[in-house]
Design a protein around this motif. Sequence first.
Motif, PDB file in Angstrom:
ATOM      1  N   UNK A 177      15.839 -13.813  16.733  1.00 48.08           N
ATOM      2  CA  UNK A 177      14.792 -13.769  17.492  1.00 48.08           C
ATOM      3  C   UNK A 177      13.350 -13.352  16.526  1.00 48.08           C
ATOM      4  N   UNK A 178      13.701 -12.464  15.662  1.00 50.32           N
ATOM      5  CA  UNK A 178      12.594 -11.932  14.968  1.00 50.32           C
ATOM      6  C   UNK A 178      12.116 -13.187  13.912  1.00 50.32           C
ATOM      7  N   UNK A 179      13.350 -13.340  13.259  1.00 50.07           N
ATOM      8  CA  UNK A 179      13.130 -14.377  12.223  1.00 50.07           C
ATOM      9  C   UNK A 179      12.515 -15.749  12.621  1.00 50.07           C
ATOM     10  N   UNK A 180      12.940 -16.329  13.700  1.00 49.37           N
ATOM     11  CA  UNK A 180      12.336 -17.499  14.249  1.00 49.37           C
ATOM     12  C   UNK A 180      11.012 -17.487  14.683  1.00 49.37           C
ATOM     13  N   UNK A 181      10.403 -16.350  15.337  1.00 47.08           N
ATOM     14  CA  UNK A 181       9.408 -16.197  15.524  1.00 47.08           C
ATOM     15  C   UNK A 181       8.238 -15.983  14.647  1.00 47.08           C
ATOM     16  N   UNK A 182       8.661 -15.328  13.718  1.00 45.02           N
ATOM     17  CA  UNK A 182       7.691 -15.068  12.438  1.00 45.02           C
ATOM     18  C   UNK A 182       7.843 -16.154  11.369  1.00 45.02           C
ATOM     19  N   UNK A 183       8.933 -16.996  11.580  1.00 42.85           N
ATOM     20  CA  UNK A 183       8.851 -18.298  10.985  1.00 42.85           C
ATOM     21  C   UNK A 183       8.130 -19.523  11.311  1.00 42.85           C
ATOM     22  N   UNK A 184       7.651 -19.529  12.625  1.00 44.74           N
ATOM     23  CA  UNK A 184       7.280 -20.721  13.173  1.00 44.74           C
ATOM     24  C   UNK A 184       5.787 -20.229  13.857  1.00 44.74           C
ATOM     25  N   UNK A 185       4.688 -21.212  13.888  1.00 42.95           N
ATOM     26  CA  UNK A 185       3.442 -20.848  13.883  1.00 42.95           C
ATOM     27  C   UNK A 185       3.125 -20.777  15.571  1.00 42.95           C
ATOM     28  N   UNK A 186       2.171 -19.774  15.806  1.00 41.88           N
ATOM     29  CA  UNK A 186       1.907 -19.352  17.261  1.00 41.88           C
ATOM     30  C   UNK A 186       1.553 -20.522  17.940  1.00 41.88           C
ATOM     31  N   UNK A 187       0.616 -21.228  17.424  1.00 42.65           N
ATOM     32  CA  UNK A 187       0.482 -22.484  18.492  1.00 42.65           C
ATOM     33  C   UNK A 187       1.358 -23.228  18.862  1.00 42.65           C
ATOM     34  N   UNK A 188       2.624 -23.301  18.214  1.00 43.77           N
ATOM     35  CA  UNK A 188       3.752 -24.226  18.557  1.00 43.77           C
ATOM     36  C   UNK A 188       4.598 -23.343  19.785  1.00 43.77           C
ATOM     37  N   UNK A 189       4.577 -21.925  19.539  1.00 40.15           N
ATOM     38  CA  UNK A 189       5.006 -20.926  20.481  1.00 40.15           C
ATOM     39  C   UNK A 189       4.242 -20.953  21.913  1.00 40.15           C
TER      40      UNK A 189
END
Length: 223
Positions: A56-68
């Motif tokens: 979870x941590x790696x995916x969230x930190x590795x993708x842009x906030x706008x995508x999330x």
Amino acid sequence: MDIEFFVEYYSYFLKGTGTTLLISLFGVIFGSLVGILLALMKLSNNKFLKGIATSYIEIVRGTPLILQIFLVYHGLPKLIPLPSSRIFLGTIAVFLNSAAYVAEIIRAGIQSIDKGQMEASRSLGMPQGMAMKYIIIPQAFKNILPALGNEFIVLIKESAIISVIGVQDLMYNADTLRGITYRPFAPLIYAGIIYFIITFSLSKLLGILERRLGASDKSKESL
């Protein structure tokens, strides 16, 4: 600088600032709660829990906030029956993003505590969970409080991106004013000033808090 412009449209800036601060506050509060859980999972000896937290941590930190934000706004209500409120879904996206960063801050804070503290607690008969709750985490929070404050400041700036889903935060209202007044720069300049005042003030408050915490530690050491 056109002060009359600000006086005429101050309500847009006021409402937008309130929304920005509200989202950032809830983002850091719930982000901290989820972050604690993720940090404990990552520090766990259970490989399954550790794997979930790390992924979870790696995916969230590795993708842009706008995508999330788009994934939460368009996808989450289809998976879970949630209110369709833009501000509600935007806040969820923000705190889920913040949780990944807070988790790493908390993990580092827990690992900074001397291992002898846990060993001493266990030798007194405390279960590991109780020792973590009453001994380790309170000390860790004191060490990471400045870092959590900085995360709050970062959230205030990064939350501007939730305007892409129509949340009427400071940035959204500034852009609205650009459209209705045909003034492309003035609303952005005032929004920038407000962001600066907020973040600068919080930075100064954090500095004062950090110095006081440092002073209290020194006074304890002298006793």
